[in-house]
Design an enzyme around this catalytic site. Structure first.
Site, PDB file in Angstrom:
ATOM      1  N   PRO A  73       0.842  -1.200   0.000  1.00 35.47           N
ATOM      2  CA  PRO A  73       0.000   0.000   0.000  1.00 35.47           C
ATOM      3  C   PRO A  73       0.879   1.252   0.000  1.00 35.47           C
ATOM      4  CG  PRO A  73      -0.638  -1.516   1.759  1.00 35.47           C
ATOM      5  CD  PRO A  73       0.673  -1.988   1.223  1.00 35.47           C
TER       6      PRO A  73
ATOM      7  N   SER B 186       1.052  13.350   3.555  1.00 37.01           N
ATOM      8  CA  SER B 186       0.727  12.044   4.134  1.00 37.01           C
ATOM      9  C   SER B 186      -0.775  11.804   4.138  1.00 37.01           C
ATOM     10  CB  SER B 186       1.291  11.922   5.553  1.00 37.01           C
ATOM     11  OG  SER B 186       0.831  12.965   6.386  1.00 37.01           O
TER      12      SER B 186
ATOM     13  N   THR C 152       0.624   3.734  10.771  1.00 32.73           N
ATOM     14  CA  THR C 152       1.874   4.026  11.494  1.00 32.73           C
ATOM     15  C   THR C 152       1.658   4.611  12.892  1.00 32.73           C
ATOM     16  OG1 THR C 152       1.978   6.243  10.517  1.00 32.73           O
ATOM     17  CG2 THR C 152       3.175   4.481   9.373  1.00 32.73           C
TER      18      THR C 152
ATOM     19  N   ALA D 178       0.172   7.586  13.734  1.00 31.32           N
ATOM     20  CA  ALA D 178       0.684   8.943  13.577  1.00 31.32           C
ATOM     21  C   ALA D 178       0.294   9.841  14.754  1.00 31.32           C
ATOM     22  CB  ALA D 178       0.151   9.545  12.274  1.00 31.32           C
TER      23      ALA D 178
ATOM     24  N   GLU E 166       1.394  -1.071   9.816  1.00 27.79           N
ATOM     25  CA  GLU E 166       2.391  -0.624   8.826  1.00 27.79           C
ATOM     26  C   GLU E 166       2.320  -1.360   7.490  1.00 27.79           C
ATOM     27  OE1 GLU E 166       6.303   0.146  10.337  1.00 27.79           O
ATOM     28  OE2 GLU E 166       5.569   0.903  12.257  1.00 27.79           O
TER      29      GLU E 166
ATOM     30  N   LEU F  90      -0.810  -6.057   6.982  1.00 26.10           N
ATOM     31  CA  LEU F  90      -2.012  -6.870   7.122  1.00 26.10           C
ATOM     32  C   LEU F  90      -3.061  -6.608   6.051  1.00 26.10           C
ATOM     33  CD1 LEU F  90      -2.632  -6.673  10.997  1.00 26.10           C
ATOM     34  CD2 LEU F  90      -1.348  -8.397   9.712  1.00 26.10           C
TER      35      LEU F  90
ATOM     36  N   TYR G  60      12.668  14.903  19.833  1.00 24.91           N
ATOM     37  CA  TYR G  60      12.945  14.844  18.401  1.00 24.91           C
ATOM     38  C   TYR G  60      14.385  15.292  18.175  1.00 24.91           C
ATOM     39  CZ  TYR G  60      10.724  14.755  13.753  1.00 24.91           C
ATOM     40  OH  TYR G  60      10.310  14.416  12.494  1.00 24.91           O
TER      41      TYR G  60
END
Lengths: 685, 685
Positions: B261, B335, B343, B345, B395, B398, B605
């Site tokens: 995907p 995105s 993910t 997010a 991710e 599946l 970060y």
């Protein structure tokens, strides 16, 4: 007019003062004083369960050798996964110590022999029950509750009127447990031999076994009251710590015994019922003795707790240090942390503290495959699907939750109850929806329908003061005659605010302003407080009903906002219809309340009860009606459960709820984790 | 003294006024006016994407036949799982309609041929990039960003000083994609034949394939710049709707093709990289054309959206109706919703709107086993382990997420930026921790370290106004000379408040009061606003760096509060050490910021970049240093990832992160859902 106005003004002033007096109960004052005292002590000394030195992360000096030492200490501290501090004397390795080194907060309030303090065939403590005295007044025994020792003069009339019951028609419970009705245990001797060597406490006493054979579904309690004992565990084991659990699970796998974890025994989904088809020895793994707070981390506001701890004990012990989890399910007197994790529990004040999935930072579970746990206490991660969510809601089918790291909060500075009367249920729901939309819900806000409002009145204790009685009358007059609310349609919302005092008062104003837009009228703190206080005694009422041919249950759902009204109306009507079709002689009590608000919907809680006199198989009738009610809930867009869980009671709808593929995923996890079905309670799947 | 005092006073007044002027950018005024206009229109007309009549749940009348009709309508509405409304003309069945019936909000802003607007070997839009002009000033091309067309006079000096770089030493990218370097596609003809019959758009054009062969990890972009093309998908398909996806997955299973995907292509975990060992035909399933908002439900404040929608388009379209999701990841220009779900997010304003797991109410995913979805839109349930959490974070291993019901909120009435200067990083962290403890975090609060503060200065555009330049000088003077902050230690926190205007101002005061206790000094709205505005252009900077021998990456973690400082210091030092050991000629840029606060910890970060001139294998050096940095993070108690995910980049630490048993559970789900590994991107497991 002027007279009425003055009367009302005076009444309001007096009511608010009376409210404040009622509030100053001994418990509250004591609690507040203790908190202030503890807070002042906090700055000065080291607590029994925590220590600043544990974390050791003061500002690093610039010298590289102390940097290196410092870094080593940090890293090794992390790898241990547990801040060690010799001075407290509390470490998990000592879990089998004969004499606990710590302070009285390490009491084990839940004895291994539950029968010492709990009923064998009803809810709660043996010393606490409702009964009707010689002159037909309801009383509540014991000394544990606010209601204890008080007289409830209105309950009889409400009871007889609501159910068409008659105090002359009695259906008493079998008074004592007939131990000879308990089948001899099917013991797995090799398993027991090896377990003895480990030193884990165990029993195959019939009374211990019966106590752990059930939760509190209606059919379970009804059977006990009739002296009918079904399949019960063959033995009970009491691990003291995580390592004990690891040993028990290892031995169970080796010798193929069936393990059923037992926390507080408050399940209402038949989760604890022993499967009749189980031929192996069934071992009830009672976590109640594995109940310590291992550490409190004040820097991160977390606490690491053994999963057998009971709600009231967890809060009480944390309170001693000025903290709380704030997790207060209605069952908190008896339910356990492990049980909350296993069932995705929800607490009354979730608006502030979150539900169980919001509260947990780390979970450790022992499974037939081994121990499952994350290696990090980070607040939120993206490391694939969140394995905590494979554990939360697994309802005892995958393993035993042994230790949990939970978030804690400082005890709120201030608490204030409140209540609002609405002209009708629709207005009340619309108000709750608006409160949710503005994201200004108090710690708790619950809206009961008219039937529950009347029910609440029936539970009012007799007031010793004519003054208070006069005030009640004045309030009633004010609301019904002066404001024109119809007593057969009006509804009440109870509120609880917590936090910084200034913010609470501001918040309170915002909520009451919204309520006013929906015709709501502030109705005083005492109504609110009483509503919440009743929460813990409601479960005792069912036992009273069952003494007089009345059986009932609660069930709940979550549903999007736009379907709340339809669902409430349709489900209540369906219950009435189904009862009628099955020959229930007198219309049932069919009532609901909105107990939680969310952004996208609400939690709705139903009470359903009826007089079964004249029915040959009352439990069967009950089950059919409950089944129909759940079908109606699902058809109207409600979920299978908001927080009670699935157990065995609602398994049949799992495929529909999570889809064939979803159910398949859950089964694939089960088959991997527990291929021999050691954790064989047959819940969920 | 008096002079200084007056100057400061005047400066503050002028700054606050200047702040307000800066704030009234054209975009903001336009937006506000439009919102007001739309809000007034809202009361009067039916929106294109929603209708009040859809829900039809007005107060039920008392007549039983209309009750029955009403109930039937409610129930059938629920069973459809989707409120149908003929008047809007938007229904999922029409997904293959040639001419969309709806309004311009159904534009497809992301073309199938991404190369029309995106770079093939760098970040973002083709028309937007940094470059150094003839006199060594940095400029930003295009017209899309606030920075576009502006000159950044300080960047060159900062760049050369920080990296020991030299604008004479260029390392340009291969300008055009050499299509002959792309291997011929390995096509699965039977699969293609059957897919053609379905009518799904497809391509095996080499450019289309290369575009979907990568995310934005350093090594991926570095390779592209060198013209090196690895394994790429063999073809691309563009489903238009859920049914298309069902067909594609069914055919892939039947003909054994590998499906990967593809949402926005912004992965930084090597998630999109095609496994070299994959021998089957690899089909990139591009969701970008499956991007409609199917309905907006104003009663429940939810929206049902196709998963291919891109963040900026979702917000823009919802804004037209006066709503937003508030989910604003830094990647939101590119995105996709499906990517966020896959993910886990996190968005900038999660303090108000929540992370993706808080935002979703319902998820639909197509898997090789079939479609997985719950049957209910209830806000919170206990129906076993939450299957949404088996999907969130999967991710792409599946299946394909096709449709999501998300929570929406009214666009906030008021927004205000802010910034605070702290004497040092420790004080800043302590302030953020206290803000989290008091649970009064703004929509966004981020603390950058001193290096990022200096970096931020380098990105200041040239001001046309001498006045503003004078003010900047005054501010600098005030903070460093007057207040005595050391410019090599000071740190800045940027803030964003949103909501009701009165509440925002109150909230702001509370936060600034806390900041003052930690030595923090309010530094104006424009610094805050600029900090957030830079968020979207930072990613373009890496491409500039790579033109001059500088490579770098960001990575992130989540960590308990008491470990934040140690982790930040240790990781930054480790990076410097590792670079030195590997022969990096000039000390690297090693900097961090605290970007999110939680009850029990924070998200940190890191930026890490260095001059690779003189290294024979710069990417290998980079990877080793990044690996060491992650080991250091884990050793200091940080998580594997807060929101970037695992992909293939961090697979090696999965066992340690979730335990052997946890990893086993994830694998058991994969084996059940996708036994033939159709979704063969090899992420996570």
């Amino acid at each position: 007019m002027i007279y009425e106005y003055i009367s009302v003004k005076v009444f309001c002033i007096i009511t608010s003062r009376a409210g404040r007096e009622e509030r100053r109960s001994a418990v509250r004052v004591t609690r507040r004083v203790c908190n202030l005292y503890l807070t002042s002590l906090h700055e000065q000394r080291c607590r029994p369960l925590t220590s600043d030195s544990k974390h050791g992360s003061s500002m690093a000096s610039n010298s590289s050798s102390s940097n290196a030492q410092h870094r080593l200490r940090i890293i090794s501290g992390h790898l241990q996964k547990r801040p060690e501090d010799e001075s407290t004397g509390i470490t998990a390795q000592e879990c089998k110590a004969e004499t606990p080194k710590s302070t009285p907060s390490r009491l084990t309030p839940v004895p291994k022999r539950r029968q010492e303090i709990m009923k064998w065939n009803g809810w709660g403590y043996s010393d606490s029950r409702f009964f009707f005295n010689k002159i037909g007044q309801a009383e509540f025994t014991g000394k544990r509750y606010r209601l204890s020792g008080l007289i409830l003069p209105s309950l009889k009339d409400w009871f007889e009127g609501t159910f068409g019951a008659n105090l002359q028609h009695k259906s008493p419970a079998t008074p004592t447990l007939n131990l000879s009705a308990v089948a001899p245990p099917n013991l797995n001797e090799p398993f027991i031999e090896e377990l003895k060597a480990v030193g884990v406490a165990m029993s195959h006493d019939p009374e211990d076994r019966v106590f752990r054979a059930h939760g509190h579904c209606l059919h379970e309690i009804f059977a006990l009251r009739e002296g009918r004992i079904g399949r019960v565990p063959d033995m009970v084991v009491w691990p003291s710590c995580h390592k004990d659990v690891e040993k028990i699970v290892e031995l169970a796998c080796k010798h193929n015994t069936c393990l059923i974890p037992y926390g507080g025994g408050t399940s209402v989904s038949s989760a604890l019922e022993c499967p009749h088809e189980e031929t192996r020895s069934i071992v009830s793994l009672d976590t109640s003795q594995m109940n310590r707070i291992l550490w409190i981390d004040e820097k991160n506001l977390t606490a690491h707790v053994e999963a057998g701890i009971i709600g009231q004990d967890l809060e009480r012990q944390l309170n001693e240090s000025g903290y709380c989890t704030g997790h207060e399910p209605d069952s908190m007197e008896f339910s356990s942390l492990g049980g909350w994790v296993a069932t995705r529990a929800s607490g009354m004040k979730k608006n502030i503290y979150g539900n169980i999935e919001d509260l947990v930072v780390h979970i450790k579970m022992v499974t037939p495959r081994g121990v499952i746990e994350k290696s990090c206490l980070g607040p939120r991660m993206s490391t694939g699907p969140d394995i905590h969510h494979f554990i939360l809601g697994s309802e005892g089918t995958l393993g035993v939750v042994t230790e949990v790291t939970m978030k804690i909060r400082p005890i709120p500075e201030y608490q204030k109850y409140g209540s609002v009367v609405f002209p009708n249920f629709q207005q009340g729901v619309a108000c709750l929806r608006e409160v949710a939309r503005q994201r200004c819900a108090p710690a708790s806000i619950r809206l009961m329908d008219n039937e529950q409002f009347q029910f609440g009145h029936a539970l009012k204790p007799q007031v010793s003061s004519i003054f208070t009685s006069f005030l009640d009358g004045l309030k009633k007059f004010y609301i019904t005659k002066f404001k024109g609310f119809d007593p057969h349609h009006l509804c009440v919302a109870t509120l609880l605010f917590e936090g910084d005092r200034g913010k609470v008062l501001q918040h309170e104003k915002q909520v009451y302003d919204i309520a006013a837009k929906f015709g709501g009228l502030a109705a005083g703190e005492d109504n609110g407080q009483r509503g919440y206080m009743l929460t813990f005694v409601i479960a005792y009422l069912r036992d009273l009903g069952m003494d007089y041919y009345v059986i009932g249950e609660s069930f709940e759902t979550s549903v999007p906002w736009d379907r709340v009204l339809d669902l409430c109306r349709n489900v209540k009507e369906r219950i009435v219809l189904e009862c009628k079709e099955r020959g229930v002689q007198f219309p049932p009590l069919s009532t609901c309340r909105v107990t939680q608000t969310y952004d996208a919907g609400a939690c709705v809680y139903f009470y359903f009860a009826f007089n079964y006199r004249g029915l040959s198989d009352p439990v069967h009738v009950y089950e059919q009606v409950e089944h129909a009610a759940r079908e109606e809930i699902l058809a109207n867009g409600g979920s299978l459960s908001h927080h009670h869980g699935v157990g065995k009671l609602r398994k049949e709808w799992m495929k529909e709820s999570v889809s064939v593929v979803g159910l398949g995923m859950l089964k694939s996890v089960k088959e991997y984790i527990d291929p021999k079905n050691i954790f064989g309670n047959r819940n969920l799947l």
